[in-house]
Design a protein around this motif. Structure first.
Motif, PDB file in Angstrom:
ATOM      1  N   VAL A   1       5.459  -5.720   3.107  1.00  0.00           N
ATOM      2  CA  VAL A   1       4.968  -4.665   2.483  1.00  0.00           C
ATOM      3  C   VAL A   1       3.399  -4.751   3.021  1.00  0.00           C
ATOM      4  CG1 VAL A   1       3.529  -3.643   0.354  1.00  0.00           C
ATOM      5  CG2 VAL A   1       5.835  -4.242   0.296  1.00  0.00           C
ATOM      6  N   PHE A   2       2.928  -5.987   3.053  1.00  0.00           N
ATOM      7  CA  PHE A   2       1.325  -6.295   3.591  1.00  0.00           C
ATOM      8  C   PHE A   2       1.129  -5.671   5.040  1.00  0.00           C
ATOM      9  CE2 PHE A   2      -1.836  -8.669   5.667  1.00  0.00           C
ATOM     10  CZ  PHE A   2      -2.937  -8.580   5.060  1.00  0.00           C
TER      11      PHE A   2
ATOM     12  N   THR B   1      12.972 -10.896   4.964  1.00  0.00           N
ATOM     13  CA  THR B   1      13.187 -10.878   3.730  1.00  0.00           C
ATOM     14  C   THR B   1      12.274 -11.233   2.409  1.00  0.00           C
ATOM     15  OG1 THR B   1      14.189 -12.993   4.052  1.00  0.00           O
ATOM     16  CG2 THR B   1      15.784 -11.165   4.240  1.00  0.00           C
ATOM     17  N   ASN B   2      11.170 -11.175   3.169  1.00  0.00           N
ATOM     18  CA  ASN B   2       9.911 -11.862   2.355  1.00  0.00           C
ATOM     19  C   ASN B   2       9.273 -10.585   2.083  1.00  0.00           C
ATOM     20  OD1 ASN B   2       7.366 -12.380   1.405  1.00  0.00           O
ATOM     21  ND2 ASN B   2       7.269 -14.470   2.282  1.00  0.00           N
ATOM     22  N   PRO B   3       9.365  -9.892   0.685  1.00  0.00           N
ATOM     23  CA  PRO B   3       8.898  -8.333   0.575  1.00  0.00           C
ATOM     24  C   PRO B   3       7.313  -8.500   0.426  1.00  0.00           C
ATOM     25  CG  PRO B   3       9.865  -9.415  -1.511  1.00  0.00           C
ATOM     26  CD  PRO B   3      10.224 -10.404  -0.433  1.00  0.00           C
ATOM     27  N   MET B   4       6.769  -9.607   0.403  1.00  0.00           N
ATOM     28  CA  MET B   4       5.423  -9.537   0.157  1.00  0.00           C
ATOM     29  C   MET B   4       4.697  -9.303   1.427  1.00  0.00           C
ATOM     30  SD  MET B   4       2.602 -12.089  -1.862  1.00  0.00           S
ATOM     31  CE  MET B   4       2.885 -13.305  -0.397  1.00  0.00           C
ATOM     32  N   TRP B   5       5.190  -9.922   2.370  1.00  0.00           N
ATOM     33  CA  TRP B   5       4.855  -9.914   3.674  1.00  0.00           C
ATOM     34  C   TRP B   5       4.956  -8.870   4.204  1.00  0.00           C
ATOM     35  CZ3 TRP B   5       5.949 -15.515   6.167  1.00  0.00           C
ATOM     36  CH2 TRP B   5       4.757 -16.464   5.590  1.00  0.00           C
TER      37      TRP B   5
ATOM     38  N   LEU C   1       1.240  -1.968   5.176  1.00  0.00           N
ATOM     39  CA  LEU C   1       0.415  -1.176   4.592  1.00  0.00           C
ATOM     40  C   LEU C   1      -1.066  -1.689   4.961  1.00  0.00           C
ATOM     41  CD1 LEU C   1       1.470  -0.928   0.775  1.00  0.00           C
ATOM     42  CD2 LEU C   1       1.619   0.869   2.570  1.00  0.00           C
ATOM     43  N   PHE C   2      -1.274  -2.563   5.376  1.00  0.00           N
ATOM     44  CA  PHE C   2      -2.477  -3.360   5.795  1.00  0.00           C
ATOM     45  C   PHE C   2      -3.365  -2.257   6.725  1.00  0.00           C
ATOM     46  CE2 PHE C   2      -5.280  -6.367   8.182  1.00  0.00           C
ATOM     47  CZ  PHE C   2      -6.507  -6.045   7.281  1.00  0.00           C
ATOM     48  N   PRO C   3      -2.611  -2.368   7.919  1.00  0.00           N
ATOM     49  CA  PRO C   3      -3.349  -1.360   8.975  1.00  0.00           C
ATOM     50  C   PRO C   3      -3.543   0.185   8.624  1.00  0.00           C
ATOM     51  CG  PRO C   3      -1.009  -1.964   9.845  1.00  0.00           C
ATOM     52  CD  PRO C   3      -1.351  -2.780   8.644  1.00  0.00           C
ATOM     53  N   PHE C   4      -2.379   0.642   7.882  1.00  0.00           N
ATOM     54  CA  PHE C   4      -2.416   2.010   7.274  1.00  0.00           C
ATOM     55  C   PHE C   4      -3.584   2.379   6.367  1.00  0.00           C
ATOM     56  CE2 PHE C   4      -1.213   5.115   4.158  1.00  0.00           C
ATOM     57  CZ  PHE C   4      -1.197   6.301   4.813  1.00  0.00           C
ATOM     58  N   LEU C   5      -3.620   1.312   5.567  1.00  0.00           N
ATOM     59  CA  LEU C   5      -4.837   1.735   4.342  1.00  0.00           C
ATOM     60  C   LEU C   5      -6.485   1.664   4.957  1.00  0.00           C
ATOM     61  CD1 LEU C   5      -3.336  -0.256   1.428  1.00  0.00           C
ATOM     62  CD2 LEU C   5      -3.546   2.435   1.529  1.00  0.00           C
ATOM     63  N   LEU C   6      -6.499   0.344   6.215  1.00  0.00           N
ATOM     64  CA  LEU C   6      -7.552   0.409   6.850  1.00  0.00           C
ATOM     65  C   LEU C   6      -7.811   1.751   7.661  1.00  0.00           C
ATOM     66  CD1 LEU C   6      -7.593  -3.023   8.480  1.00  0.00           C
ATOM     67  CD2 LEU C   6      -8.983  -2.452   6.620  1.00  0.00           C
ATOM     68  N   VAL C   7      -6.952   2.388   8.249  1.00  0.00           N
ATOM     69  CA  VAL C   7      -6.869   3.534   9.076  1.00  0.00           C
ATOM     70  C   VAL C   7      -7.479   4.532   8.054  1.00  0.00           C
ATOM     71  CG1 VAL C   7      -5.968   5.217  10.610  1.00  0.00           C
ATOM     72  CG2 VAL C   7      -5.788   2.673  10.931  1.00  0.00           C
ATOM     73  N   ALA C   8      -6.740   4.803   7.109  1.00  0.00           N
ATOM     74  CA  ALA C   8      -6.985   5.933   6.163  1.00  0.00           C
ATOM     75  C   ALA C   8      -8.418   5.888   5.353  1.00  0.00           C
ATOM     76  CB  ALA C   8      -5.830   5.795   5.163  1.00  0.00           C
TER      77      ALA C   8
END
Length: 247
Positions: A23-24, A17-21, A27-34
């Motif tokens: 999302v992080f 229920t912590n939206p920041m964690w 998205l963190f692995p996805f953005l790194l790979v992309a």
């Protein structure tokens, strides 16, 4: 055990229920790979693309950041205050660190798996076909190890800030020496020898062997190694934890 289950349930819900964690971790692995896959696309062949390489290595790199999640969920001030009631209730002290480890493990396993599926669908990353379950289990095993490491750092240093600094340095050092960011051979023979002894390197090598050589010989030994390391770290964490110092 019912009390332990309820604590784990509450800690897990708090993470989800912590939206920041959330999302992080998604998205963190996805953005790194992309990003790195796109920037180095011309350096690899059509049979072994940059996305194939970084899809595996950067997912493992992201898995190491699970230690940060477990450390934050263990020693963040507002969470520590909420656990005052648990510390002074007639239950085992070790329920607290054990619950944080399991909650962080469940949370990150879910979001990293979703992120890996998205990367596979968008970039056609090869995560194995017949042995994809075994590859996932190795990632999960490594995830559990780093869930334990985050709590161990907190138990040793008694500070979320110090623990996160150590975890960040450790994560980057292991990623570089294990070849997660770029081939370690570019550093020279001495670093290659060091790299061969690292558990993270063994996980990476085993996954690539399973994907491209269909070689399963090292799967059970490496998975067992991760299990033993996790149990040892967990045992030390529970031994070092002191409820009164925690609050």
């Amino acid at each position: 055990m019912y009390q332990l289950f309820r604590i784990i349930q509450r800690d897990t819900i708090n993470l989800f229920t912590n939206p920041m964690w959330a999302v992080f971790s998604l998205l963190f692995p996805f953005l790194l790979v992309a990003t790195l896959g796109f920037l180095t696309e011309g350096l690899y062949s059509s049979q072994f693309t940059s996305y194939d390489y970084y899809g595996v290595t950067l997912m493992l790199f992201s898995v190491m950041y699970t230690a940060t999640f477990s450390a934050n969920s263990f020693m963040e001030e507002k969470i520590k205050n909420a656990n005052l009631r648990i510390v002074y209730s007639p239950i085992q002290d070790w329920f607290i660190p054990f619950s944080k480890i399991i909650a962080a493990f469940i949370f990150t396993t879910f979001f990293y798996t979703v992120s890996a599926v998205i990367c596979h669908l968008l970039f056609q990353i090869r995560f194995g076909s017949e042995n994809s379950l075994e590859i996932w289990l190795l990632c999960v095993g490594m995830n559990f190890v780093f869930s334990c490491i985050g709590v161990l750092m907190c138990c040793i240093f008694k500070s979320e800030g110090v623990a996160n600094q150590i975890i960040s340095n450790l994560t980057v050092a292991l990623a570089v020496l294990s070849g997660f960011l770029f081939p370690v051979a570019s550093f020279g023979a001495a670093f290659v020898k060091i790299s061969k002894w690292l558990p993270t390197t063994k996980v990476l090598q085993t996954i690539f062997e399973m994907i491209y050589d269909q070689n399963m010989l090292n799967f059970l030994p490496v998975l067992s190694m991760l299990f033993v390391i996790a149990i040892l770290i967990l045992g030390v964490s529970l031994f070092l934890f002191n409820g009164e110092e925690y609050v």
